[in-house]
Design a protein around this motif. Structure first.
Motif, PDB file in Angstrom:
ATOM      1  N   THR A   1      39.377 -29.087 -24.753  1.00 53.82           N
ATOM      2  CA  THR A   1      39.705 -27.718 -24.373  1.00 53.82           C
ATOM      3  C   THR A   1      40.148 -26.902 -25.580  1.00 53.82           C
ATOM      4  N   TYR A   2      40.074 -25.575 -25.413  1.00 50.83           N
ATOM      5  CA  TYR A   2      40.515 -24.635 -26.440  1.00 50.83           C
ATOM      6  C   TYR A   2      41.362 -23.561 -25.764  1.00 50.83           C
ATOM      7  N   THR A   3      42.554 -23.314 -26.320  1.00 44.39           N
ATOM      8  CA  THR A   3      43.440 -22.289 -25.766  1.00 44.39           C
ATOM      9  C   THR A   3      42.959 -20.916 -26.215  1.00 44.39           C
ATOM     10  N   ILE A   4      42.772 -20.020 -25.256  1.00 46.97           N
ATOM     11  CA  ILE A   4      42.305 -18.664 -25.584  1.00 46.97           C
ATOM     12  C   ILE A   4      43.367 -17.615 -25.271  1.00 46.97           C
TER      13      ILE A   4
ATOM     14  N   GLU B   1      43.000 -21.944 -20.953  1.00 44.69           N
ATOM     15  CA  GLU B   1      42.152 -22.804 -21.772  1.00 44.69           C
ATOM     16  C   GLU B   1      40.749 -22.900 -21.179  1.00 44.69           C
ATOM     17  N   ILE B   2      39.789 -22.956 -22.051  1.00 43.26           N
ATOM     18  CA  ILE B   2      38.423 -23.246 -21.638  1.00 43.26           C
ATOM     19  C   ILE B   2      37.996 -24.545 -22.290  1.00 43.26           C
ATOM     20  N   GLY B   3      37.090 -25.216 -21.647  1.00 40.37           N
ATOM     21  CA  GLY B   3      36.620 -26.484 -22.179  1.00 40.37           C
ATOM     22  C   GLY B   3      35.940 -27.283 -21.090  1.00 40.37           C
ATOM     23  N   THR B   4      35.613 -28.502 -21.399  1.00 43.10           N
ATOM     24  CA  THR B   4      34.896 -29.353 -20.456  1.00 43.10           C
ATOM     25  C   THR B   4      35.651 -30.659 -20.253  1.00 43.10           C
ATOM     26  N   ARG B   5      35.441 -31.203 -19.090  1.00 36.84           N
ATOM     27  CA  ARG B   5      36.030 -32.490 -18.734  1.00 36.84           C
ATOM     28  C   ARG B   5      34.919 -33.343 -18.132  1.00 36.84           C
TER      29      ARG B   5
ATOM     30  N   VAL C   1      31.577 -28.313 -11.966  1.00 36.13           N
ATOM     31  CA  VAL C   1      31.509 -29.758 -12.193  1.00 36.13           C
ATOM     32  C   VAL C   1      32.196 -30.162 -13.493  1.00 36.13           C
ATOM     33  N   TYR C   2      31.936 -29.413 -14.560  1.00 34.19           N
ATOM     34  CA  TYR C   2      32.449 -29.797 -15.877  1.00 34.19           C
ATOM     35  C   TYR C   2      33.783 -29.151 -16.235  1.00 34.19           C
ATOM     36  N   ALA C   3      34.324 -28.248 -15.411  1.00 35.30           N
ATOM     37  CA  ALA C   3      35.519 -27.491 -15.776  1.00 35.30           C
ATOM     38  C   ALA C   3      36.707 -28.415 -16.025  1.00 35.30           C
ATOM     39  N   ALA C   4      37.412 -28.137 -17.106  1.00 33.61           N
ATOM     40  CA  ALA C   4      38.630 -28.885 -17.417  1.00 33.61           C
ATOM     41  C   ALA C   4      39.865 -28.172 -16.905  1.00 33.61           C
ATOM     42  N   ASP C   5      39.711 -26.944 -16.439  1.00 37.69           N
ATOM     43  CA  ASP C   5      40.827 -26.113 -16.004  1.00 37.69           C
ATOM     44  C   ASP C   5      40.543 -25.571 -14.606  1.00 37.69           C
ATOM     45  N   LEU C   6      41.542 -25.534 -13.754  1.00 39.25           N
ATOM     46  CA  LEU C   6      41.347 -25.084 -12.387  1.00 39.25           C
ATOM     47  C   LEU C   6      40.969 -23.610 -12.307  1.00 39.25           C
ATOM     48  N   ILE C   7      41.448 -22.804 -13.241  1.00 35.31           N
ATOM     49  CA  ILE C   7      41.100 -21.379 -13.235  1.00 35.31           C
ATOM     50  C   ILE C   7      39.623 -21.196 -13.577  1.00 35.31           C
ATOM     51  N   VAL C   8      39.136 -21.946 -14.552  1.00 40.08           N
ATOM     52  CA  VAL C   8      37.713 -21.892 -14.884  1.00 40.08           C
ATOM     53  C   VAL C   8      36.880 -22.395 -13.717  1.00 40.08           C
ATOM     54  N   LEU C   9      37.356 -23.456 -13.075  1.00 34.48           N
ATOM     55  CA  LEU C   9      36.667 -23.973 -11.880  1.00 34.48           C
ATOM     56  C   LEU C   9      36.581 -22.888 -10.808  1.00 34.48           C
ATOM     57  N   LEU C  10      37.671 -22.149 -10.625  1.00 35.98           N
ATOM     58  CA  LEU C  10      37.688 -21.089  -9.626  1.00 35.98           C
ATOM     59  C   LEU C  10      36.661 -20.006  -9.950  1.00 35.98           C
ATOM     60  N   ILE C  11      36.483 -19.700 -11.225  1.00 32.14           N
ATOM     61  CA  ILE C  11      35.497 -18.685 -11.619  1.00 32.14           C
ATOM     62  C   ILE C  11      34.094 -19.133 -11.217  1.00 32.14           C
ATOM     63  N   GLY C  12      33.749 -20.374 -11.545  1.00 31.71           N
ATOM     64  CA  GLY C  12      32.442 -20.895 -11.141  1.00 31.71           C
ATOM     65  C   GLY C  12      32.292 -20.927  -9.632  1.00 31.71           C
ATOM     66  N   TRP C  13      33.361 -21.279  -8.937  1.00 34.13           N
ATOM     67  CA  TRP C  13      33.397 -21.339  -7.474  1.00 34.13           C
ATOM     68  C   TRP C  13      33.048 -19.976  -6.875  1.00 34.13           C
ATOM     69  N   GLU C  14      33.641 -18.907  -7.398  1.00 36.06           N
ATOM     70  CA  GLU C  14      33.419 -17.565  -6.856  1.00 36.06           C
ATOM     71  C   GLU C  14      32.072 -16.982  -7.284  1.00 36.06           C
TER      72      GLU C  14
ATOM     73  N   GLN D   1      45.393 -27.621 -16.073  1.00 36.73           N
ATOM     74  CA  GLN D   1      44.419 -28.581 -16.556  1.00 36.73           C
ATOM     75  C   GLN D   1      44.194 -29.668 -15.494  1.00 36.73           C
ATOM     76  N   VAL D   2      42.931 -30.009 -15.262  1.00 35.43           N
ATOM     77  CA  VAL D   2      42.612 -30.946 -14.191  1.00 35.43           C
ATOM     78  C   VAL D   2      43.280 -32.300 -14.427  1.00 35.43           C
ATOM     79  N   HIS D   3      43.263 -32.775 -15.677  1.00 33.41           N
ATOM     80  CA  HIS D   3      43.838 -34.107 -15.914  1.00 33.41           C
ATOM     81  C   HIS D   3      45.351 -34.092 -15.728  1.00 33.41           C
ATOM     82  N   ASP D   4      46.028 -32.962 -16.028  1.00 33.20           N
ATOM     83  CA  ASP D   4      47.471 -32.882 -15.805  1.00 33.20           C
ATOM     84  C   ASP D   4      47.790 -32.828 -14.309  1.00 33.20           C
ATOM     85  N   VAL D   5      46.978 -32.099 -13.580  1.00 35.86           N
ATOM     86  CA  VAL D   5      47.180 -31.996 -12.133  1.00 35.86           C
ATOM     87  C   VAL D   5      47.011 -33.359 -11.468  1.00 35.86           C
ATOM     88  N   ILE D   6      45.954 -34.068 -11.851  1.00 33.49           N
ATOM     89  CA  ILE D   6      45.702 -35.383 -11.253  1.00 33.49           C
ATOM     90  C   ILE D   6      46.796 -36.373 -11.649  1.00 33.49           C
ATOM     91  N   ALA D   7      47.257 -36.282 -12.899  1.00 27.21           N
ATOM     92  CA  ALA D   7      48.337 -37.167 -13.338  1.00 27.21           C
ATOM     93  C   ALA D   7      49.611 -36.889 -12.552  1.00 27.21           C
TER      94      ALA D   7
END
Length: 630
Positions: free
Chosen positions: A60-63, A72-76, A127-140, A192-198
């Motif tokens: 990920t990269y913090t923007i 952050e944007i990036g891939t997981r 599918v590849y989003a590492a961040d829930l906010i980015v996932l939400l953008i793709g979702w919408e 971040q998806v990995h922080d949420v799951i952890a």
């Protein structure tokens, strides 16, 4: 690997932009709508190969920042993401290739192809989003694309209504879904998806039940589950390739994917799992019965999708995460195959109605063969992939213990009955399309009316995994290890879920008996009169109710639409007769006062002095009266 994943989701987005810019140049549109997705497919395959069973890779990269949260944007990349991405890209490529001849001559083909590419990019973002906010953008973005694609034939009222209905019903689930994502990120201290799951794996969420319930609302809308399911059959107003894309690899698959991705959150909410099981049971059986009653081929497949998605949701409700994901993958291939093959038949026959078909097995051999494979997989006939997917879910339900025991019994009973109904409507569809007399051509050996190669090749390519993906079950718990076992999403918690996909003895025997029973009844009625619809005697007086989807839309109209319209009329009345009355009254008062004052301004000095004298007299009289009283 992560860079390749990022490139894989950017390629369809780039192809969409170039396709939009290409205008009406047909060769330009066809190339830029297919080539980037073909490269994306290669990229997703390479990502899956590189991943292997190698756990999870995040980059990920913090923007920017928002308070204490980093944007952050990036891939997981995980096993779940890698396999789902291959499915998305493969089906999208088949749909784009198929569409080059199916819709290539239409004036709006460029915008159609561009939206499919954007749709694909949005799903890959989820599918590849590492961040829930980015996932939400793709979702919408997927929701917006589905609105435009379902309403592709916007000059038709039915298409406009279907697109609006799909948008409103999915957004109805997205509102609580948004609050659920916000609550999840705030409680986890990160989006971040990995922080949420952890955090969920460490039982660090204070209100997991409420969060899971809010997230489930969005899942029900996107994956067309009761009570937000009725938009999906109506979405058949869009072009057939769109149906294949939405029903197989994007949109409806996104909801199931999200539950599998954030499964540790749902495991912490046993009550929500029971609700999921009840919803899955109602949806899978109700939708299967509706599919058996339909006369429109696409609506049969649409209700079939709703039912199969309920199988996946049921698998997730009973601790069968790996089994549900496996069914998600195989269902994506055979359902895309069924829609595209049905599109070939519909395009040549000129009608969606089953009664306008029959005896096409000699006239359309490729469509017949490939659709037979798809329907066998759908019905769960061994050894096709659908058999292993369905049996894996039923086996998980049968073996569910502890807090999963109650959901397991609910899903098992509904799943077994649904298996019989599924086999019934699959056989009815197969017999109605390819056997019996053809209404306009009594001789079965009429000239072939096969589709162009650009439409047939995708059918063959999709038929291969639909037939052969069952071999994955032969590798023990390897699939579970990839999508969420010891090397899966969160380590210790999901490591307990590493089970194989082998069908169980008891559940397999029972489900096969239900399959044979359902298919046998349809065949017996069909043999009596091949020209008659076997659903009529099978369903009897219930057929009208099922044909109308249990009249669920009428119920929604009574419970939701009418109250909303009444409230809108009340607000309009209050706005016009109360709020506007005050506004109009202030205006009228100001104009009246101005008229009075204007009449007093005569310009006569004598008049002014007289008024002044009278005013002094009035004031003196008032003062004297007040002094006397006091």
């Amino acid at each position: 690997m992560n860079t390749l994943a990022f490139a894989s989701l950017l390629l369809p987005a780039f192809g969409s932009a170039v396709t939009f810019a290409g205008g009406r140049d047909l060769r330009h549109v066809k190339f830029w709508s297919t080539a980037p997705i073909a490269l994306a497919l290669v990229g997703t395959i390479l990502v899956a190969i590189s991943h292997g069973t190698g756990g999870t890779s995040t980059e990920t990269y913090t923007i920017g920042t928002a308070g204490e949260f980093h944007i952050e944007i990036g891939t997981r990349v995980s096993g779940l993401a890698a396999l789902t991405a291959v499915l998305v890209a493969a089906v999208a490529l088949c749909v784009q290739s198929y569409s080059t001849s199916y819709l290539g001559g239409e004036p709006r083909y460029a915008s159609y192809a561009a939206l499919i590419s954007l749709f694909t990019a949005a799903m890959l973002t989820v599918v590849y989003a590492a961040d829930l906010i980015v996932l939400l953008i793709g979702w919408e973005v997927m929701g917006a694309c589905s609105y435009f694609l379902i309403g592709h034939y916007w000059e038709r009222e039915i298409a406009r209504a279907a697109s609006i209905k799909a948008f409103l019903m999915t957004v109805a689930g997205d509102v609580p879904f948004l609050f659920g994502l916000i609550a999840l990120g705030v409680q986890a201290g990160s989006f971040q998806v990995h922080d949420v799951i952890a955090s969920a794996d460490g039982n660090a969420l204070s209100h997991p039940g409420w969060i899971a319930a809010l997230l489930l609302c969005g899942v029900l809308g996107k994956s067309a589950q009761f009570p937000l399911h009725s938009w999906l059959p109506d979405a058949m107003a869009g072009p057939t390739p769109i149906s294949a894309l939405i029903h197989a690899a994007t949109m409806v698959a996104a909801g199931i994917y999200l539950v599998a991705l954030l499964y540790p959150v749902f495991v912490l909410a046993p009550d929500v799992l029971v609700v999921m099981a009840v919803i899955a049971a109602i949806t899978m059986l109700g939708a299967a019965l509706c599919a058996l009653a339909q006369t429109d081929v696409k609506r049969i497949l649409a209700y079939s999708t709703v039912s199969q998605l309920a199988y996946m949701l049921g698998g997730l409700a009973v601790n069968g995460r790996s089994q549900a994901v496996y069914l998600l993958i195989v269902h994506g291939f055979f359902k895309a195959l069924l829609f595209l093959a049905a599109g070939v038949v519909i395009h040549r026959v000129g009608s969606n109605e089953l009664s306008r078909m029959g005896g096409l097995r000699f006239r359309m051999p490729v469509a017949y063969t490939t659709m037979t494979i798809g329907l066998l997989a759908l019905a769960g006939v061994p050894p096709l992939s659908g058999f292993f997917g369905k049996e894996a879910v039923l086996g998980a339900a049968y073996n569910a213990t502890g807090e999963f025991a109650v959901p397991g019994r609910i899903v098992l009973v509904a799943g077994l009955i649904t298996a019989g109904v599924t086999a019934a409507y699959a056989l009815r569809l197969w017999l109605g399309m390819f056997h019996g007399p053809f209404p306009d051509a009594p001789h079965e050996h009429e000239e072939r009316i096969e589709a162009p190669q650009t439409e047939l090749i995708p059918l063959v390519l999709l038929a291969i995994p639909a037939a052969l993906l069952g071999v994955v079950a032969l590798f023990g718990n390897g699939f579970s290890q990839v999508v969420g076992g010891a090397s899966g999403e969160s380590g210790s918690l999901l490591g307990a879920f590493a089970v194989d996909l082998w069908p169980g003895g008891m559940t397999t025997l029972l489900s096969l008996l239900f399959v044979l029973g359902g298919a046998g009844l349809v065949y017996l009625f069909w043999r009596r009169d091949p020209k008659a619809d076997p659903a009529v005697p099978l369903l009897g007086s219930l057929r009208g109710l099922l044909l109308d989807g249990f009249r669920f839309d009428a119920l929604i109209g009574l419970a939701v639409v009418r109250p909303v319209r009444a409230a809108a009329k009340l607000v309009a009345f209050l706005d016009e007769n109360v709020v506007d009355a005050y506004v109009r009254g202030s205006g009228v008062g100001a104009r009246g006062l101005g008229t009075v004052l204007r009449r007093l301004q005569t310009g006569s000095v004598q008049f002014y002095l007289t008024c002044l004298f009278l005013g002094v007299l009035v004031m003196a009289a008032v003062y004297a009266y007040v002094g006397t009283v006091s």
